[in-house]
Scaffold this active site. Structure first.
Site, PDB file in Angstrom:
ATOM      1  N   GLY A  12       0.780  -1.238   0.000  1.00  8.11           N
ATOM      2  CA  GLY A  12       0.000   0.000   0.000  1.00  8.11           C
ATOM      3  C   GLY A  12       0.807   1.281   0.000  1.00  8.11           C
ATOM      4  O   GLY A  12       0.311   2.327   0.399  1.00  8.11           O
ATOM      5  N   MET A  92      -3.331  -7.298  -7.612  1.00  9.39           N
ATOM      6  CA  MET A  92      -2.664  -8.358  -8.374  1.00  9.39           C
ATOM      7  C   MET A  92      -3.627  -9.350  -9.038  1.00  9.39           C
ATOM      8  O   MET A  92      -3.244 -10.469  -9.347  1.00  9.39           O
ATOM      9  CB  MET A  92      -1.638  -9.072  -7.481  1.00  9.39           C
ATOM     10  N   ARG A  93      -4.861  -8.939  -9.275  1.00  7.38           N
ATOM     11  CA  ARG A  93      -5.785  -9.809 -10.011  1.00  7.38           C
ATOM     12  C   ARG A  93      -6.156  -9.126 -11.317  1.00  7.38           C
ATOM     13  O   ARG A  93      -6.371  -7.905 -11.349  1.00  7.38           O
ATOM     14  CB  ARG A  93      -7.078 -10.005  -9.223  1.00  7.38           C
ATOM     15  N   ASN A 109      -4.359   2.020 -13.813  1.00  8.74           N
ATOM     16  CA  ASN A 109      -3.439   1.110 -13.125  1.00  8.74           C
ATOM     17  C   ASN A 109      -2.036   1.697 -13.188  1.00  8.74           C
ATOM     18  O   ASN A 109      -1.708   2.449 -14.107  1.00  8.74           O
ATOM     19  CB  ASN A 109      -3.444  -0.253 -13.836  1.00  8.74           C
ATOM     20  N   HIS A 111       1.932   0.361 -13.396  1.00  4.56           N
ATOM     21  CA  HIS A 111       2.706  -0.852 -13.673  1.00  4.56           C
ATOM     22  C   HIS A 111       4.201  -0.518 -13.588  1.00  4.56           C
ATOM     23  O   HIS A 111       4.639   0.500 -14.123  1.00  4.56           O
ATOM     24  CB  HIS A 111       2.351  -1.383 -15.070  1.00  4.56           C
ATOM     25  N   VAL A 146      -4.408  -7.313 -20.834  1.00  3.69           N
ATOM     26  CA  VAL A 146      -3.679  -7.126 -19.574  1.00  3.69           C
ATOM     27  C   VAL A 146      -2.430  -6.250 -19.781  1.00  3.69           C
ATOM     28  O   VAL A 146      -1.611  -6.525 -20.656  1.00  3.69           O
ATOM     29  CB  VAL A 146      -3.265  -8.500 -18.981  1.00  3.69           C
ATOM     30  N   ASP A 147      -2.315  -5.183 -18.984  1.00  2.00           N
ATOM     31  CA  ASP A 147      -1.212  -4.218 -19.086  1.00  2.00           C
ATOM     32  C   ASP A 147      -1.108  -3.602 -20.488  1.00  2.00           C
ATOM     33  O   ASP A 147      -0.036  -3.134 -20.894  1.00  2.00           O
ATOM     34  CB  ASP A 147       0.144  -4.854 -18.702  1.00  2.00           C
ATOM     35  N   ALA A 175       9.637   6.624  -7.981  1.00  2.00           N
ATOM     36  CA  ALA A 175       9.079   7.290  -9.164  1.00  2.00           C
ATOM     37  C   ALA A 175       7.551   7.149  -9.181  1.00  2.00           C
ATOM     38  O   ALA A 175       6.829   8.098  -9.510  1.00  2.00           O
ATOM     39  CB  ALA A 175       9.689   6.701 -10.434  1.00  2.00           C
TER      40      ALA A 175
END
Ligand code: GAR
Length: 197
Positions: A12, A92-93, A109, A111, A146-147, A175
């Site tokens: 977190g 993480m899902r 999101n 990444h 995804v991503d 960062a």
């Protein structure tokens, strides 16, 4: 103020950087709920300490995604708290159709790589193993791929001689903690322009 929900599975630290920006008045938002798939996650503990409402999802049968009935429960929780923007911070899902039907275009999101390089888990390790000179972090819209959703912003981070996965991830996280609040500020301002009556 824009109602943002933060979803996370881990420690977190990105959530804390966002909560800090909110409390400093740097971000025109309020964190309406923090949701996790992991009851032990530190993100839940930290949100509780800050007096922010929390919810934990049932873990279900699979590790990397949520069955449709659990995504339905997630959507129900987000709506219950009048969520306008969903912020994934180490969640993480993989989110699928049931969720995306309700919140696509309203979910971002972060990444830990310069996408499209190094999609997937532990992207800092993959960058280190690939011996590239730099990596970084990417904030993008969440989509079916995804991503792979549209990129909003990136920040570059050098890979230094002697880096370990841990030292590199720590540098990327610094960062992240700078970039996420800044980008969310812009997104919230856009949101207010578009929808505030
Ligand atoms: C962050 O580094 C984030 O980029 C990464 O998990 C970490 C969560 O840290 N997310 C992913 O790898 C998503 N595929 P935090 O819990 O301290 O914010």
């Amino acid at each position: 103020l824009v109602n943002i929900a933060v979803l996370g599975s881990g420690k977190g630290s990105n959530f804390l950087s966002i909560a800090k920006a909110v409390s400093m008045g740097e971000l025109p938002a309020r964190i309406c709920v923090v949701v996790s798939d992991n009851p032990e996650a530190l993100i839940i503990k930290k949100a509780n300490e800050l007096g922010i409402p929390t919810a934990v999802l049932p873990c279900g049968k699979y590790k990397t995604w949520l069955e449709p009935w659990i995504e339905e429960e997630l959507v129900r929780i987000l709506k219950e708290y009048h969520t306008e923007l969903v912020v994934l911070a180490g969640f993480m899902r993989v989110l699928k159709e049931t969720f995306l039907n309700a919140f696509e275009g309203r979910t971002v999101n972060i990444h830990p790589s310069l996408l499209p390089a190094f999609k997937g888990k532990e992207a800092w390790k993959a960058a280190l193993e690939a011996c590239v000179a730099e990596t970084g972090c990417t904030i993008h819209w969440v989509s079916k791929e995804v991503d792979g959703g549209k990129i909003i912003a990136q920040s570059r981070v050098p890979i230094l001689p002697g880096d370990t996965p841990e030292s590199l991830h720590a540098r990327i996280q610094q960062a992240e903690h700078e970039l996420y609040p800044k980008v969310l500020k812009d997104l919230c301002l856009d949101w207010i322009k578009k929808y505030a009556k």
